[in-house]
Design a protein around this motif. Structure first.
Motif, short mmCIF file in Angstrom:
data_model
loop_
_atom_site.label_atom_id
_atom_site.label_comp_id
_atom_site.label_asym_id
_atom_site.label_seq_id
_atom_site.Cartn_x
_atom_site.Cartn_y
_atom_site.Cartn_z
N VAL A 1 4.20 6.45 -0.34
CA VAL A 1 4.30 6.83 0.88
C VAL A 1 5.96 6.10 1.27
CG1 VAL A 1 3.99 6.98 3.26
CG2 VAL A 1 1.93 6.86 1.56
N ASP A 2 6.74 7.01 0.74
CA ASP A 2 8.21 6.50 0.36
C ASP A 2 8.94 5.97 1.83
OD1 ASP A 2 7.86 6.27 -2.18
OD2 ASP A 2 8.80 8.42 -2.37
N GLU A 3 8.55 6.89 2.88
CA GLU A 3 9.40 6.78 3.98
C GLU A 3 8.63 5.60 4.72
OE1 GLU A 3 8.07 10.20 6.12
OE2 GLU A 3 9.19 11.72 5.24
N VAL A 4 7.37 5.43 4.62
CA VAL A 4 6.71 3.95 5.20
C VAL A 4 7.45 2.73 4.59
CG1 VAL A 4 4.92 2.60 5.74
CG2 VAL A 4 4.76 5.00 5.95
N TYR B 1 0.76 -1.19 0.16
CA TYR B 1 0.02 0.03 -0.03
C TYR B 1 0.79 1.26 0.16
CZ TYR B 1 -4.31 -2.77 0.82
OH TYR B 1 -5.42 -3.43 0.73
N ALA B 2 1.90 1.29 0.89
CA ALA B 2 2.97 2.50 0.95
C ALA B 2 3.43 2.59 -0.54
CB ALA B 2 3.95 2.03 1.76
N GLU B 3 3.90 1.53 -1.31
CA GLU B 3 4.31 1.89 -2.65
C GLU B 3 3.40 2.23 -3.41
OE1 GLU B 3 6.42 -2.18 -3.30
OE2 GLU B 3 8.16 -1.52 -2.30
N ALA B 4 1.91 1.63 -3.36
CA ALA B 4 1.29 2.02 -4.44
C ALA B 4 0.80 3.49 -4.10
CB ALA B 4 -0.09 1.27 -4.18
N PHE B 5 0.87 4.06 -3.04
CA PHE B 5 0.24 5.37 -2.61
C PHE B 5 1.46 6.30 -2.58
CE2 PHE B 5 -3.38 3.19 -1.30
CZ PHE B 5 -4.36 3.74 -2.00
#
Length: 326
Positions: free
Chosen positions: A97-100, A91-95
């Motif tokens: 959210v690089d830090e997560v 999900y982080a990669e899809a949206f």
């Protein structure tokens, strides 16, 4: 002042007036108490049963909490938390959210889409994911909260089991007895404290069954859209079990042929219809639906040809009473 009091005591009219005032005050107090009593009786007649039911579940819930401190980490607890991180990474990669995504990557976790455990995990634990930040520094706290979260999810199943029994049998005493049997069954009770797979899945399944039974029995819908209908099995099932008018939409001509075949087989000509549509392209703006269901394609394109070939080679011819799948 003393002479005034003596004069009032010697005056029969004054004494009578004083008694009347005292009597009126006493009557007012009695009426007030009677009003409060009636209001309380009315409240308990209206909500007493619900309050007792809530108290029943509070007692059950607290009873289970006493056993949480004695629960040790489950043998696959770390693996399940690892899978949860893998889901969150996707999900982080899809949206973006690089830090997560980077923080999870630094833990050596692969995204769930390329993870060997991609068939495992449960979405109900997504809300728990932020707690995993503390896993390295406070593993014991994370473990305790994990078990508490698991117990809460399992207990949701207990509540919905009671609601299901009450809905089906309309008998509170029987519903309470059956719920206690469900809750205190050794496997159910013990695993509710640590098993984040079977028991949690069971709890969510019970909730789905409750809503499904109410949905079918009450039939509070008349127009249904089955998007990406495929073989039409879901559309035909809804049309068969309810009074709803169902429209199935799919972009595949081959799939629609199978859907039409199923519609004919179950004689649903006046209840179900199918149309070729790329998502909503052929759904008219004025059409309104009480419910939209969908089971869209989820097989990666690179596997599609292999799966279709295997399906054709192992195709089963179904009898008249069974829906054909494609």
């Amino acid at each position: 002042m003393k002479d005034q009091t003596t004069k009032e005591n010697n005056n029969p009219k004054a004494r009578k007036e004083s008694k009347r005032k005292t009597s009126d005050g006493g009557v007012a107090e009695d009426n007030e108490r009677l009003t409060i009593r009636k209001e309380l009786q009315s409240f308990f007649r209206k909500y007493g049963g619900r309050l007792i039911t809530v108290l029943f579940f509070v007692v059950l819930f607290v009873f289970g909490l006493f056993f949480l401190p004695n629960v040790n980490g489950n043998f696959d607890e770390n693996a399940e938390q690892h899978i949860l991180l893998a889901n969150i990474k996707d999900y982080a990669e899809a949206f973006h959210v690089d830090e997560v995504a980077d923080a999870i990557h630094n833990k050596g976790v692969l995204a769930i889409s390329v993870n060997p455990n991609r068939d495992h995990g449960i979405a109900a634990y997504y809300l728990f994911a932020p707690m995993l930040i503390l896993k390295d520094s406070h593993p014991h706290i994370v473990s305790v909260v994990w078990h508490f979260y698991t117990y809460c999810l399992a207990f949701i199943g207990v509540i919905f089991f009671y609601l299901l029994m009450q809905y089906l049998f309309k008998n509170k005493k029987l519903s309470v007895i059956l719920t206690m049997l469900y809750y205190f069954t050794p496997r159910m009770f013990v695993d509710s404290l640590h098993n984040n797979k079977d028991i949690v899945f069971m709890a969510l399944l019970v909730a789905m069954i409750y809503f499904g039974v109410r949905f079918i029995k009450e039939k509070e819908f008349t127009q249904v859209l089955d998007m990406c209908t495929g073989s039409g099995c879901i559309a035909c099932m809804i049309a068969k079990l309810t009074d709803a008018q169902v429209i199935g939409a799919d972009i595949s001509t081959e799939a629609l042929h199978v859907a039409f075949s199923n519609m004919e087989k179950f004689e649903l000509f006046n209840r179900a219809s199918f149309r070729k549509s790329d998502i909503y392209s052929k759904i008219r703006p004025e059409e309104r639906f009480d419910m939209i269901v969908s089971n869209p394609p989820y097989i990666p394109p690179k596997f599609k040809e292999t799966i279709q070939k295997a399906s054709l080679e192992s195709a089963i011819v179904f009898k008249e009473s069974v829906i054909c799948f494609h």
